[in-house]
Design a protein around this motif. Structure first.
Motif, PDB file in Angstrom:
ATOM      1  N   LEU A 230       2.461   1.674  -3.436  1.00 57.48           N
ATOM      2  CA  LEU A 230       1.479   2.121  -4.418  1.00 57.48           C
ATOM      3  C   LEU A 230       1.198   3.612  -4.273  1.00 57.48           C
ATOM      4  O   LEU A 230       1.057   4.334  -5.267  1.00 57.48           O
ATOM      5  N   GLN A 231       1.129   4.085  -3.030  1.00 56.28           N
ATOM      6  CA  GLN A 231       0.952   5.518  -2.802  1.00 56.28           C
ATOM      7  C   GLN A 231       2.143   6.299  -3.347  1.00 56.28           C
ATOM      8  O   GLN A 231       1.981   7.375  -3.936  1.00 56.28           O
TER       9      GLN A 231
ATOM     10  N   THR B 281      -8.950  -8.280  -5.484  1.00 52.84           N
ATOM     11  CA  THR B 281      -8.828  -6.841  -5.247  1.00 52.84           C
ATOM     12  C   THR B 281      -7.383  -6.402  -5.325  1.00 52.84           C
ATOM     13  O   THR B 281      -7.056  -5.375  -5.944  1.00 52.84           O
ATOM     14  N   ALA B 282      -6.475  -7.180  -4.706  1.00 55.28           N
ATOM     15  CA  ALA B 282      -5.057  -6.845  -4.750  1.00 55.28           C
ATOM     16  C   ALA B 282      -4.521  -6.917  -6.175  1.00 55.28           C
ATOM     17  O   ALA B 282      -3.734  -6.066  -6.610  1.00 55.28           O
TER      18      ALA B 282
ATOM     19  N   ASP C 235      -6.181  -6.469  -9.000  1.00 51.22           N
ATOM     20  CA  ASP C 235      -6.686  -5.340  -9.780  1.00 51.22           C
ATOM     21  C   ASP C 235      -5.959  -4.052  -9.420  1.00 51.22           C
ATOM     22  O   ASP C 235      -5.738  -3.195 -10.286  1.00 51.22           O
ATOM     23  N   THR C 236      -5.594  -3.913  -8.155  1.00 54.26           N
ATOM     24  CA  THR C 236      -4.857  -2.719  -7.730  1.00 54.26           C
ATOM     25  C   THR C 236      -3.485  -2.672  -8.392  1.00 54.26           C
ATOM     26  O   THR C 236      -3.039  -1.614  -8.860  1.00 54.26           O
TER      27      THR C 236
ATOM     28  N   THR D 123       0.826  -1.211   0.000  1.00 55.50           N
ATOM     29  CA  THR D 123       0.000   0.000   0.000  1.00 55.50           C
ATOM     30  C   THR D 123       0.857   1.257   0.000  1.00 55.50           C
ATOM     31  O   THR D 123       0.592   2.215  -0.733  1.00 55.50           O
TER      32      THR D 123
ATOM     33  N   SER E 159       4.709  -7.529  -3.232  1.00 57.72           N
ATOM     34  CA  SER E 159       3.404  -8.206  -3.274  1.00 57.72           C
ATOM     35  C   SER E 159       3.535  -9.720  -3.212  1.00 57.72           C
ATOM     36  O   SER E 159       2.582 -10.412  -2.832  1.00 57.72           O
TER      37      SER E 159
ATOM     38  N   ASP F 205      -3.874  -1.854 -12.059  1.00 60.45           N
ATOM     39  CA  ASP F 205      -4.129  -0.419 -12.238  1.00 60.45           C
ATOM     40  C   ASP F 205      -2.829   0.378 -12.165  1.00 60.45           C
ATOM     41  O   ASP F 205      -2.632   1.343 -12.927  1.00 60.45           O
TER      42      ASP F 205
END
Length: 469
Positions: free
Chosen positions: A301-302, A356-357, A359-360, A298, A343, A363
């Motif tokens: 990704l930020q 969900t992970a 797809d993140t 997370t 990851s 993206d």
């Protein structure tokens, strides 16, 4: 996916050293990066301290008995092999050597990035390359190879034909993205005399990156802050443009600085074996502070989003907007590659969690692709063909690895509850036939539905882990 690199088959030494920088340190993680010369073959970067090439004419000299004369016959030019002595160094030296071995086994022509000649189209010579490991040189592999120039054109071999180990392939493609970032930085920062606007872009981006990471790390757990301290100090110091830019030292220093912080953060997600006594900063009230791999992903990704946005913003005021966008792509590539590495250590409970992970991450990869398009449209000097290929392969590797993971995870059911009842009763109703699963279902039920009081669950639909699937 697995949190343990031992599944890669690297052995204890390879796994421990690879995990030291999150598994994807690449050239950017090497202390020798500023004193050796960078090259690459089929996108795999390495150091090329020595290279030699034979070139000339195929001349036959004729001598005649009893006469002091000689004649020469020219049968055309001869282009001898380019003989390369290469060094692979870094925490990912085993993966990089495996990638290079695969590159050597691949048929057809390939691109050799020569530090002095630039990009060459070559084929392997008859003498097979040799890759050498030694227990006296951990984190380092040597190899020798010979190449012939090949000016002829041929078709592309297309996508990788098959994927047998999705985790290894995922790390391999993430490692390839690091290589592309390094080569892209070398393309952008290639002028012999760095223009003032280009040097200003480098300084602005590095300064902005330091501020962004400083803000993101401000509320991070202490182990993450400690891991990134040294890399942050490098960003704070900055990198001065050289008077003469006649090699890749400056470009490699820039790509190293941009990669160091995300690589250090990723290393926390894939730590080495726990020490018997943890560092004091990681212990509170006798309990070792453990940072989850999901939190690391997370955070990265930020960082990827922030660095991409910052580069676009800086390009609006830059005197060389194309190069700023290109450098922003390099910075974002470094962060995304480390995000993928981190990851691989995340453990998922259910199929929706993994979806969900996935797809993140997809993206984030697609957003990097948009940045590449914008930089190319602005005229940035980027090797777009190889970068697109690396990004596409990474995207496919993520999809393949998560597909394998999702197939091993339980599904999540939506169970209607008509009246308030105990979460324990619901868990027993689903998993009672296997008592050891009841606690797992119960804990997931409380967490997934954010229950304030598990004794009063419902009415309404409750998301429940289907361990029977």
């Amino acid at each position: 996916m697995s949190g343990s690199l031992s599944t890669l088959g690297l052995g204890s030494i390879g796994a421990s050293t690879l995990s030291g920088l999150g598994g994807i340190a690449g050239l950017a993680g090497s202390a020798l990066g500023n004193i050796l010369t960078t090259a690459s073959f089929r996108g795999v970067t390495f150091f090329m301290p020595d290279v030699r090439e034979a070139a000339g004419r195929r001349v036959v000299r004729w001598l005649f008995p009893g006469r002091d004369i000689q004649r020469f016959q020219d049968f055309g030019r001869i282009e001898g092999p380019i003989q390369v002595t290469g060094i692979i160094v870094g925490d990912d030296y085993v993966i990089r050597a495996q990638r290079l071995r695969t590159a050597f086994l691949t048929a057809g022509p390939a691109t050799l990035v020569h530090p002095w000649y630039g990009r060459l189209r070559v084929r392997l010579a008859e003498q097979p390359p040799e890759i050498v490991f030694s227990d006296r040189e951990i984190r380092l592999a040597r190899f020798t190879a010979s190449f012939y120039r090949d000016p002829e054109t041929s078709g592309s071999s297309g996508l990788f034909a098959s994927i047998t180990d999705t985790l290894t392939n995922l790390l391999t493609q993430a490692d390839a993205l690091v290589d592309e970032g390094i080569i892209a930085a070398q393309s952008i920062l290639s002028p012999l005399a760095i223009p003032l606007a280009l040097a200003g872009n480098v300084s602005s981006l590095i300064s902005q990156a330091h501020g962004l990471w400083d803000g993101l790390l401000g509320n991070a757990p202490q182990p993450v802050q400690d891991a990134a301290n040294s890399a942050q100090a490098t960003l704070a110091t900055g990198i001065s443009a050289p008077v003469a830019n006649d090699d890749t030292t400056y470009a490699d220093s820039v790509s190293t600085a941009l990669a160091a912080v995300p690589a250090a953060i990723a290393s926390v997600a894939m730590p080495t074996d726990n020490a018997a006594i943890a560092p004091a900063v990681q212990v509170a009230d006798g309990i070792t502070v453990i940072v989850s791999a999901a939190d690391i992903v997370t955070l990265l990704l930020q960082g990827a989003l922030a660095i991409g946005t910052a580069a676009v913003s800086l390009s609006d005021t830059s005197q060389a907007p194309a190069s700023m966008l290109g450098l922003g792509v390099v910075a974002r590539m470094m962060v995304v590659s480390q995000t993928i590495a981190a990851s691989t250590s995340v453990t998922y409970v259910s199929q929706p969690d993994a979806l969900t992970a996935r797809d993140t991450l997809i993206d984030a990869i697609d957003a990097l692709g948009v940045d590449m398009e914008n930089a190319a449209a602005a005229g940035a000097a980027l090797p777009m063909s190889s970068m697109w290929s690396a990004l596409r392969n990474l995207r496919l590797a993520v999809l393949a690895d998560y597909s394998a993971t999702i197939g091993r995870l339980p599904a999540v059911l939506s169970v209607p509850v008509s009246r308030p009842m105990s979460a324990w009763a619901i868990a027993y109703a689903l998993a009672g036939d296997t008592p050891e699963n009841v606690q797992t279902v119960m804990d997931d039920l409380v967490t997934r539905n954010d229950l304030i009081h598990p004794a009063l669950t419902g009415p309404g639909s409750i998301a429940l882990l289907d361990v029977s699937s």
